[in-house]
Scaffold this motif. Structure first.
Motif, mmCIF file in Angstrom:
data_model
loop_
_atom_site.group_PDB
_atom_site.id
_atom_site.type_symbol
_atom_site.label_atom_id
_atom_site.label_comp_id
_atom_site.label_asym_id
_atom_site.label_seq_id
_atom_site.Cartn_x
_atom_site.Cartn_y
_atom_site.Cartn_z
ATOM 1 N N VAL A 465 35.408 55.202 32.843
ATOM 2 C CA VAL A 465 36.585 55.413 33.662
ATOM 3 C C VAL A 465 36.525 54.097 34.594
ATOM 4 N N ALA A 466 35.599 53.306 34.778
ATOM 5 C CA ALA A 466 35.371 52.248 35.563
ATOM 6 C C ALA A 466 36.156 50.873 34.972
ATOM 7 N N PHE A 467 36.578 51.234 33.802
ATOM 8 C CA PHE A 467 37.117 49.924 32.869
ATOM 9 C C PHE A 467 38.267 49.265 33.819
ATOM 10 N N GLN A 468 39.201 49.978 34.272
ATOM 11 C CA GLN A 468 40.260 49.296 34.831
ATOM 12 C C GLN A 468 39.815 48.498 36.023
ATOM 13 N N ARG A 469 39.108 49.197 36.922
ATOM 14 C CA ARG A 469 38.698 48.842 38.107
ATOM 15 C C ARG A 469 37.743 47.583 38.028
ATOM 16 N N TYR A 470 37.003 47.471 37.005
ATOM 17 C CA TYR A 470 36.254 46.389 36.698
ATOM 18 C C TYR A 470 36.931 45.183 36.244
ATOM 19 N N ALA A 471 38.187 45.608 35.367
ATOM 20 C CA ALA A 471 39.038 44.811 34.891
ATOM 21 C C ALA A 471 39.692 43.877 35.830
ATOM 22 N N LEU A 472 40.133 44.555 36.841
ATOM 23 C CA LEU A 472 40.917 44.136 38.094
ATOM 24 C C LEU A 472 39.800 43.120 38.784
ATOM 25 N N GLN A 473 38.402 43.394 39.012
ATOM 26 C CA GLN A 473 37.606 42.639 39.321
ATOM 27 C C GLN A 473 37.517 41.455 38.814
ATOM 28 N N LEU A 474 37.454 41.373 37.318
ATOM 29 C CA LEU A 474 37.438 40.107 36.449
ATOM 30 C C LEU A 474 38.798 39.291 36.740
ATOM 31 N N HIS A 475 39.976 39.895 37.122
ATOM 32 C CA HIS A 475 41.079 39.244 37.398
ATOM 33 C C HIS A 475 40.841 38.595 38.672
ATOM 34 N N GLU A 476 40.466 39.245 39.847
ATOM 35 C CA GLU A 476 40.066 38.748 40.909
ATOM 36 C C GLU A 476 38.886 37.367 40.784
ATOM 37 N N ASP A 477 38.024 37.550 40.258
ATOM 38 C CA ASP A 477 36.903 36.773 40.070
ATOM 39 C C ASP A 477 37.565 35.295 39.503
ATOM 40 N N CYS A 478 38.149 35.326 38.370
ATOM 41 C CA CYS A 478 38.739 34.487 37.565
ATOM 42 C C CYS A 478 39.685 33.761 38.466
ATOM 43 N N TYR A 479 40.536 34.401 39.245
ATOM 44 C CA TYR A 479 41.622 33.774 40.086
ATOM 45 C C TYR A 479 40.443 33.021 41.312
ATOM 46 N N LYS A 480 39.549 33.797 41.724
ATOM 47 C CA LYS A 480 39.000 32.902 42.824
ATOM 48 C C LYS A 480 38.241 31.533 42.466
ATOM 49 N N PHE A 481 37.595 31.735 40.978
ATOM 50 C CA PHE A 481 37.099 30.443 40.636
ATOM 51 C C PHE A 481 37.989 29.470 40.371
ATOM 52 N N TRP A 482 39.376 29.897 40.048
ATOM 53 C CA TRP A 482 40.582 28.921 39.644
ATOM 54 C C TRP A 482 40.891 28.208 40.739
ATOM 55 N N SER A 483 41.210 29.024 42.057
ATOM 56 C CA SER A 483 41.753 28.517 43.071
ATOM 57 C C SER A 483 40.903 27.879 44.137
ATOM 58 N N ASN A 484 39.422 28.153 43.726
ATOM 59 C CA ASN A 484 38.580 27.371 44.645
ATOM 60 C C ASN A 484 38.181 25.847 43.901
ATOM 61 N N GLY A 485 38.929 25.006 44.106
ATOM 62 C CA GLY A 485 38.915 23.623 43.594
ATOM 63 C C GLY A 485 39.056 23.289 42.157
ATOM 64 N N HIS A 486 39.363 24.297 41.528
ATOM 65 C CA HIS A 486 39.838 23.988 39.970
ATOM 66 C C HIS A 486 41.207 24.229 39.614
ATOM 67 N N GLN A 487 42.183 24.706 40.643
ATOM 68 C CA GLN A 487 43.725 24.560 40.384
ATOM 69 C C GLN A 487 44.284 23.313 40.381
ATOM 70 N N LEU A 488 44.991 23.137 39.143
ATOM 71 C CA LEU A 488 45.719 21.821 38.908
ATOM 72 C C LEU A 488 46.936 21.960 39.691
ATOM 73 N N CYS A 489 47.460 20.709 40.145
ATOM 74 C CA CYS A 489 48.874 20.989 40.570
ATOM 75 C C CYS A 489 49.817 21.033 39.731
ATOM 76 N N GLU A 490 50.787 22.345 39.928
ATOM 77 C CA GLU A 490 51.770 22.840 39.003
ATOM 78 C C GLU A 490 53.002 22.062 38.954
ATOM 79 N N GLU A 491 53.180 20.927 39.806
ATOM 80 C CA GLU A 491 54.345 20.231 39.712
ATOM 81 C C GLU A 491 54.475 19.539 38.304
#
Length: 924
Positions: A465-491
């Protein structure tokens, strides 16, 4: 509040709010509170209700009520107060009862997901635990009802969870009852005494043992001292005590335990199976009632003496009944359920209390027998804190109690605990998958692709039953890693290349770039460089990959104008002239998006109409200045789409220039077919300059500009036959567009033959031919340039004399906007050359060359782009250069160049870019 009828069961909330007045004879007597809880099965009658009917000797609860009575699945407590016997019964109904379970199944939606259904059931479990904690806090004796003769070991985990929850909420309960009129020990321990827990089991038919019904049928074996039911009770007591002692639910000191069990008294009772002889059962019950009626005292007695008298009567009645039935086998008498319970209730009502501590140094536990009024005050406070919040001052305590319910998760929700442990082990694997083979900065597309890979690995290992909750946490962790200095300019640049910088802000007007700020302030840069020529094409310079239309089509050429072609004669296209200090771009609602029509249908009709509108109405076919189409292949040829029999020509439609442009709003993008009328851009993306007179172009040497491939700098000739006019035709103009009116009338002497007197002068020949030179120049990103003599052919001249290819082919077809570069590099990626300029050499002759460029830089519904002024007549005697835009963009975004797998025929310059017609001859 109206006085409640205590002869019938009421809800706990109604009992606590009822204005009940006790009789004066019982007002000062103590009150024993007995709680009943447990489970039930799908049997004909509910077990707990039938037990309460037997204990109260009244038919209070209906045994045949179904689950379709409109009730809810929530846990609730029903109270029954017997004032004479000084016993208050509290019965808990929860989802562990069959009726409540059926209501819960009906309330649960069929469309609910696995996680939602799990949350629904666990919510009911938490509610059941709170009600149980309440009963353990207000009761003296508790009856745990089991629907069979087997002890459910899940109660061990439940009681450990309740003990942990009680220790957490004990300070909150103390704060709630600190003002109640009870003893200090009650306020400290938050209960009148450590409650004694009794167990009631129901025997099924397989363990039923019945004695012989006739005295002649005696048991030949040696009679046993205890009946099978009593031996089962002793075995269950030993099992239960061992389990609770091993798990430390029961300890030596009873005051520290959630509940106690007696050391020298029976605490397990097994209800015998139903007799198959209903008549015999009724006779035995009638006999017991008769014996009880004979032994009752006629003198009414109240208080403890009445209780002792009832106690002796019940014991004698049960003894008489069971001794008669059990004397045949010589066994000890089995007591009834009421006898079993009242031996514990008697300890409460006589204020002896429970001394259940064991060990070497047993500590006496506290005990208090409250009156009804005192008990109601304490029970009401605890009901508000633990079950239902009704007062504002208790709201904060109730909220804190709800926050402590997470203690129950580790004990009660084993599925969630397993699922969380499994998902937590899968998260590091998913994180490693996401971060594998990643550049330091990457785009949203790369982020989504890596996230999809991480979710795939996560789904292979995570369960529960915790599958969905930790899947959302995986989304957030990956987004934080990407936005913390690894995000390339999208232009993306106008050539469809990403900016190489990490996420940054653009500098405002007058602000300098600052790379140390977070986020940094930088200009976009894709590290792409190309070589382009200036407006006139005589100077080449490197350029950065542009990210906006102004930098691509205006700023770069303005810089080169200062070095090369700034002093050349030019025709300025109209641009936006503001009348206010802060003009605004036009809104999207004003722009009508017109999809681009298929070439050869609507565009061809538009060209025909424009061509007809530009021509003049021929008065007579004999007066037309015909072309020698049959004598020269370099004439206008296929441009002859007009109808010579047409007597009426449509009036010229007003173009954008004919309208008064706005001085308040400007066009945010470039001029195209979908723009709103009356809007102009702030700058022109096109350029039209004059390199010099017509003789400045030498057809034998071609254009002497840098970057051209060898032999590909020659313009294509376009020969137009011009005949001199008679005096009566002076002042008329005739289009040289290949229409039928351009042909001479049959069997009629043409004006201007030898011997005629209507010549234009002695320097003019009878038949004069004007030659116009046209060249479509393509340029790739490395500055390689060439003139095209067809959609798929490059001009190639090896010797002197110029090219022999006529210009009619390039004028009669849609020229591609992009063609493969003839000088491909060593890489795999294909290079394209883009149409950059159009060269037109207009001779000093009575000709009007009209320029009307229309570019479709993409497949439909891409609009058609054109300059701010259409149908522009080029002055004679000049070498004109039309510079096309480097990039094409609307207010919705840029039109990117084609990819390798996209067809190039969707990117084109529409036919009809040049039209020629005769002009008035100079005055004689």
């Amino acid at each position: 509040m109206k006085e409640a009828n205590m002869d019938l069961p009421v809800s706990m909330g109604a009992l606590l709010q009822a204005d009940f007045t006790e009789d004066a004879a019982y007002r000062e007597d103590g009150l024993c509170v007995v709680g009943i809880f447990g489970k039930s099965t799908m049997q004909p009658g509910p077990l707990k209700e039938s037990l309460l009917n037997n204990l109260s000797d009244k038919h209070i609860f209906s045994l045949f009520s179904g689950a379709e009575d409109g009730g809810t699945a929530d846990s609730h407590i029903q109270a029954l107060y017997q004032q004479e016997s000084r016993v208050l019964y509290l019965m808990l109904s929860s989802v562990y009862d069959s009726q409540q379970l059926l209501r819960a199944c009906q309330a649960l939606s069929a469309a609910a997901g696995h996680s939602d259904a799990h949350d629904f059931w666990k919510g009911l479990d938490r509610q059941h635990c709170l009600h149980l904690l309440y009963m353990f806090s207000v009761c003296h004796v508790l009856l745990l009802v089991n629907p069979n003769q087997t002890f459910d070991v899940t109660y061990d985990r439940l009681f450990r969870a309740l003990d942990a929850l009680r220790q957490k909420v004990l300070p909150l309960i103390r704060a709630a009852i600190k003002d109640c009129p009870v003893s200090k020990e009650w306020k400290v321990n938050c209960r009148p005494c450590p409650p004694r827990l009794l167990f009631v089991f129901q025997m099924n038919g397989t363990l039923k043992v019945s004695g012989p019904r006739h005295p002649h049928f005696r048991n030949l074996d040696k009679p046993k001292k205890h009946s099978p039911r009593r031996r089962l009770q002793h075995a269950l007591e030993d099992q239960i005590y061992r389990i609770f002692r091993k798990s430390r639910v029961l300890t030596n000191q009873s005051s520290n335990c959630l509940f106690t069990v007696p050391a020298n008294q029976a605490f397990v009772y097994v209800i015998p199976a139903m007799d198959e002889d209903p008549v015999g059962t009724l006779i035995s019950q009638l006999r017991s009632n008769c014996i009880l009626g004979d032994q009752e005292s006629t003198t009414p007695v109240s208080g403890p003496r009445r209780y002792q008298q009832m106690r002796r009567s019940a014991r004698q009645a049960s003894f008489g009944c069971e001794s008669f039935s059990g004397s045949m086998g010589g066994q000890l008498v089995d007591c009834s359920l009421k006898e079993f319970l009242w031996q514990h209730v008697e300890l409460v009502l006589t204020k002896k209390g429970f001394d259940d501590s064991v060990g070497r140094n047993p500590q006496p536990s506290h005990f208090e027998l409250p009156t009804y009024s005192k008990w109601v005050q304490v029970a009401g406070r605890l009901h508000q804190v633990l079950i239902k919040n009704t007062e504002e001052e208790i709201a904060e305590l109730a909220t804190k109690v709800q926050s402590q319910l997470k203690v129950l998760e580790g004990f009660l929700d084993a599925d969630t605990k397993f699922s969380e442990n499994r998902c937590q082990k899968a998260l590091p694997l998913a994180h490693s998958t996401y971060q594998s083979n990643l550049p330091h900065n990457y785009t949203t597309t790369v982020h989504k692709n890596q996230l999809a890979q991480a979710l795939r690995v996560y789904s292979q290992h995570a369960r529960g039953v915790a599958f969905q909750r930790y899947a959302l946490q995986l989304h957030e962790d990956c987004y934080k890693f990407w936005s913390n200095g690894h995000q390339l300019c999208e232009e993306r640049s106008l050539t469809d290349q990403h900016c190489v910088h990490k996420f940054h802000l653009l500098p405002q007007q007058g602000e300098k770039p600052d790379i140390d700020r977070n986020p940094p302030i930088l200009n976009h840069n894709s590290r792409g460089r190309s070589t382009s020529s200036c407006n006139c094409g005589r100077k080449q310079a490197p350029r950065e990959d542009p990210f906006d239309v102004q930098a691509a089509n205006y700023d770069f050429y303005q810089i080169l104008d200062e070095k090369c072609c700034g002093k050349l004669e030019r025709i300025e296209f109209p641009v936006f002239q503001p009348s206010t200090p802060d003009p605004a771009p036009a809104s999207n609602q004003q722009v009508q998006k017109v999809p681009c029509e298929a070439p050869g249908s609507g565009e061809t009709e538009k060209l025909k109409e424009t061509s007809t509108a530009q021509s003049h109405t021929p008065g007579d076919p004999s007066l037309s200045l015909a072309l020698s189409l049959g004598q020269s292949t370099d004439s206008l040829g296929p441009y002859g789409d007009g109808d010579g029999n047409e007597s009426q020509v449509q009036q010229k439609r007003p173009s954008l220039v004919d309208r008064q442009p706005s001085t308040v709003e400007y066009l945010p993008g470039m001029m195209h077919s979908g723009c709103a009328k009356g809007l102009l851009p702030k700058f022109s993306s096109w350029s039209l300059v004059k390199l010099g007179p017509a003789k400045s172009y030498n057809c034998h040497t071609g254009l002497e500009h840098p970057g051209f491939l060898p032999g590909s700098s020659f313009l294509l000739p376009w020969d137009l036959v011009i005949r001199s006019r008679s005096e009566e035709d002076t002042g008329l103009t005739e289009p040289l567009d290949g229409s039928t009116s351009s042909w001479p009338a049959p069997n009629k002497t043409l004006v201007g033959k030898r011997g005629s007197t209507g010549g234009l002068g002695r320097s003019r020949r009878r038949d004069d031919t004007a030659r116009v030179f046209v060249g479509f120049e393509y340029e790739d990103s490395r500055g390689r340039r060439f003139i095209s003599c067809g959609p798929d052919k490059i001009v190639k001249v090896l010797g002197p004399g110029g090219t022999k290819d006529p210009a009619t082919r390039v004028l009669n077809t849609d020229m591609p906007l992009y063609v493969p570069s003839p000088s491909q590099g060593r890489g795999v990626k294909a290079h394209f050359a883009q149409l950059a300029r159009l060269y037109i050499v207009v001779p000093d002759a009575p000709l009007e060359v009209t320029l009307n460029p229309q570019v479709q830089p993409g497949p439909p519904p891409c609009p058609v782009f054109h300059p701010e002024q259409t149908d522009l007549v080029l002055p004679s005697d000049g070498l004109w250069v039309l510079r096309f835009p480097y990039s094409y963009a609307t207010d919705r975004g840029p039109c990117y160049p084609p990819k390798e797998n996209q067809p190039l025929n969707n990117y084109k310059v529409l036919r009809g870019i040049l039209k020629a017609s005769t002009a008035n001859p100079p005055p004689q």
